[in-house]
Design an enzyme around this catalytic site. Structure first.
Site, PDB file in Angstrom:
ATOM      1  N   SER A  28      -6.436   7.347  10.465  1.00  0.00           N
ATOM      2  CA  SER A  28      -5.794   7.723   9.280  1.00  0.00           C
ATOM      3  C   SER A  28      -6.328   7.112   7.975  1.00  0.00           C
ATOM      4  O   SER A  28      -6.699   7.905   7.103  1.00  0.00           O
ATOM      5  CB  SER A  28      -4.576   7.722   9.449  1.00  0.00           C
ATOM      6  OG  SER A  28      -3.834   8.265   8.163  1.00  0.00           O
ATOM      7  N   GLN A  29      -6.127   6.011   7.818  1.00  0.00           N
ATOM      8  CA  GLN A  29      -6.537   5.197   6.573  1.00  0.00           C
ATOM      9  C   GLN A  29      -7.831   4.842   6.620  1.00  0.00           C
ATOM     10  O   GLN A  29      -8.661   4.946   5.669  1.00  0.00           O
ATOM     11  CB  GLN A  29      -5.703   3.749   6.384  1.00  0.00           C
ATOM     12  CG  GLN A  29      -4.157   4.441   6.022  1.00  0.00           C
ATOM     13  CD  GLN A  29      -4.075   4.679   4.642  1.00  0.00           C
ATOM     14  OE1 GLN A  29      -4.754   4.477   3.645  1.00  0.00           O
ATOM     15  NE2 GLN A  29      -2.931   5.574   4.383  1.00  0.00           N
ATOM     16  N   ASP A  84      -0.306  -0.628  14.186  1.00  0.00           N
ATOM     17  CA  ASP A  84       0.335  -1.944  14.118  1.00  0.00           C
ATOM     18  C   ASP A  84       0.481  -2.583  15.637  1.00  0.00           C
ATOM     19  O   ASP A  84       0.266  -3.736  15.632  1.00  0.00           O
ATOM     20  CB  ASP A  84       1.919  -1.771  13.762  1.00  0.00           C
ATOM     21  CG  ASP A  84       1.682  -1.541  12.213  1.00  0.00           C
ATOM     22  OD1 ASP A  84       1.130  -1.710  11.533  1.00  0.00           O
ATOM     23  OD2 ASP A  84       2.947  -0.705  12.018  1.00  0.00           O
ATOM     24  N   HIS A 109      -0.654  -2.309   5.719  1.00  0.00           N
ATOM     25  CA  HIS A 109       0.859  -2.475   6.042  1.00  0.00           C
ATOM     26  C   HIS A 109       1.045  -3.865   6.509  1.00  0.00           C
ATOM     27  O   HIS A 109       0.242  -4.463   7.186  1.00  0.00           O
ATOM     28  CB  HIS A 109       1.123  -1.594   7.149  1.00  0.00           C
ATOM     29  CG  HIS A 109       2.782  -1.580   7.489  1.00  0.00           C
ATOM     30  ND1 HIS A 109       3.672  -1.467   6.674  1.00  0.00           N
ATOM     31  CD2 HIS A 109       3.231  -1.364   8.932  1.00  0.00           C
ATOM     32  CE1 HIS A 109       4.862  -1.607   7.264  1.00  0.00           C
ATOM     33  NE2 HIS A 109       4.560  -1.306   8.612  1.00  0.00           N
ATOM     34  N   GLY A 135      -3.877   8.704   4.767  1.00  0.00           N
ATOM     35  CA  GLY A 135      -5.321   8.542   4.234  1.00  0.00           C
ATOM     36  C   GLY A 135      -5.958   9.846   3.790  1.00  0.00           C
ATOM     37  O   GLY A 135      -6.937   9.898   2.962  1.00  0.00           O
ATOM     38  N   ASP A 192       9.435  -0.148   3.646  1.00  0.00           N
ATOM     39  CA  ASP A 192       8.669   0.870   4.280  1.00  0.00           C
ATOM     40  C   ASP A 192       9.360   1.233   5.741  1.00  0.00           C
ATOM     41  O   ASP A 192       9.508   2.239   6.109  1.00  0.00           O
ATOM     42  CB  ASP A 192       7.296   0.185   4.564  1.00  0.00           C
ATOM     43  CG  ASP A 192       6.177   1.216   5.201  1.00  0.00           C
ATOM     44  OD1 ASP A 192       5.991   2.316   4.579  1.00  0.00           O
ATOM     45  OD2 ASP A 192       5.846   1.274   6.519  1.00  0.00           O
ATOM     46  N   GLU A 196      11.061   4.939   6.571  1.00  0.00           N
ATOM     47  CA  GLU A 196      10.659   5.824   7.786  1.00  0.00           C
ATOM     48  C   GLU A 196      11.772   6.028   8.516  1.00  0.00           C
ATOM     49  O   GLU A 196      12.096   7.120   9.017  1.00  0.00           O
ATOM     50  CB  GLU A 196       9.759   4.983   8.497  1.00  0.00           C
ATOM     51  CG  GLU A 196       8.174   4.574   7.727  1.00  0.00           C
ATOM     52  CD  GLU A 196       7.173   3.972   8.565  1.00  0.00           C
ATOM     53  OE1 GLU A 196       6.088   3.749   8.128  1.00  0.00           O
ATOM     54  OE2 GLU A 196       7.646   3.302   9.594  1.00  0.00           O
ATOM     55  N   SER A 253      20.891  27.413  -7.156  1.00  0.00           N
ATOM     56  CA  SER A 253      22.129  28.304  -7.628  1.00  0.00           C
ATOM     57  C   SER A 253      23.263  27.487  -7.773  1.00  0.00           C
ATOM     58  O   SER A 253      23.384  26.297  -7.301  1.00  0.00           O
ATOM     59  CB  SER A 253      22.369  29.200  -6.617  1.00  0.00           C
ATOM     60  OG  SER A 253      22.951  28.559  -5.443  1.00  0.00           O
TER      61      SER A 253
END
Length: 327
Positions: A28-29, A84, A109, A135, A192, A196, A253
């Site tokens: 992802s990153q 992690d 992280h 990412g 973080d 989460e 509304s």
């Protein structure tokens, strides 16, 4: 005291021009960091497991992935962008012994540093550069000439130039275009995890599912229950993202706003906040980290069972069918 926020002009990319950066993990990153750094004119080596989708994607993107040990051996800056739960084992087996004094470790992280799950050798600086977005967004924003903000910190024992190197790295992936906010490893990790668990994933997921179940158990159509419990969440979140809670409330509304003020506190009660504090305590004192580490050491069977139960919930099937009709 206001936060210290660094911009592009505060970062010197030339600090990395004669260095080699190892990006460990093309997930992802990792895919975003590696491509952004390369397009910023820096030398990047990617480490990824062979015969995996991530490895094939890295090759398709023009990299020649090597093992983590090889990448660390050849680099001056090591970005550890692995899940992690696998970092401690990979660190012991392939990273630690290949680091040399003066090297810089970068994490997106702070989990493993905050809870002491890795042993960084003396003379190696540890820096946090944590983009505030997935990412995919880090990459898309960079390509458009924009950036995702990030959090930045140095760990105890880091060298005098560690923050400057971290800022250069943040500039290389585009984050200083939006702002790099100074923090600490503890603050980033604890907030973080709290976000989460209490709001973004745990709290929101549980609220959505409980709402869906309450309506369907009362006899309402599953499709209608899905729309009001799931589908319309994005519309409200988008309004909050654009201008905060006040902007959202000015966009709905009067009936909805009155229901917000009078019924919301009946859902999130004093008991809910007390549970939030207990969750925060578990994060701060390391109980959650130990629980997650124990789960993985035991083979993560409970985690996989929870994942399967949620994937087969009736709300997920209704959602798949409904999205085809209303997307």
């Amino acid at each position: 005291m206001p936060a210290i926020i660094h911009q592009d002009n505060d970062a010197d990319l030339s600090l990395l021009e004669n260095k080699t950066i190892a990006v460990l993990g093309y997930g992802s990153q990792g895919h975003a960091h590696a491509q952004n750094l390369r397009e910023s004119g820096l030398r990047v080596i990617v480490a990824e497991l062979p015969e995996t989708d991530n490895h094939r994607q890295a090759v398709a993107d023009g990299f020649q992935p090597v093992s983590a040990a090889e990448a660390v051996e050849q680099s001056d800056v090591v970005a550890v962008l692995l899940p992690d739960e696998v970092v401690p084992e990979v660190f012991r087996a392939e990273i630690r012994d290949h680091l040399t004094p003066g090297d810089v470790l970068i994490f997106a992280h702070g989990f493993n540093v905050r809870y002491g799950l890795i042993d960084v050798p003396e003379g190696v600086s540890t820096v946090l550069v944590a983009p505030l977005g997935p990412g995919r967004l880090v990459r898309e924003k960079y390509v458009r000439g924009e950036g995702v903000p990030c959090l930045i910190a140095t760990a105890e024992g880091a060298g005098r130039d560690a923050m400057a190197v971290g800022l250069a790295y943040a500039k290389g992936i585009g984050c200083t275009r939006a702002g790099a906010i100074e923090t600490t490893f503890a603050e980033e990790t604890e907030t973080d995890l709290f976000g989460e668990q209490v709001v973004l994933c745990g709290g929101l997921s549980a609220l959505i599912q409980a709402s869906f179940e309450t309506l369907t158990e009362a006899g309402y159509q599953e499709e209608i229950a899905y729309i009001v419990s799931v589908h319309e969440v994005k519309q409200i979140v988008d309004l909050i993202y654009q201008g905060g809670l006040d902007h959202m409330r000015r966009s709905i509304s009067n009936t909805a706003e009155y229901g917000d003020y009078t019924r919301g506190p009946r859902i999130v009660t004093g008991q809910t906040k007390a549970e939030m504090r207990r969750i925060l305590d578990e994060i701060r004192d390391g109980r959650f980290a130990r629980e997650w580490a124990d789960e993985n050491r035991a083979g993560a069977d409970d985690f996989e069972n929870m994942r399967r139960r949620q994937q087969t919930h009736s709300m997920e099937e209704i959602g798949r069918r409904l999205r085809k009709l209303i997307s």
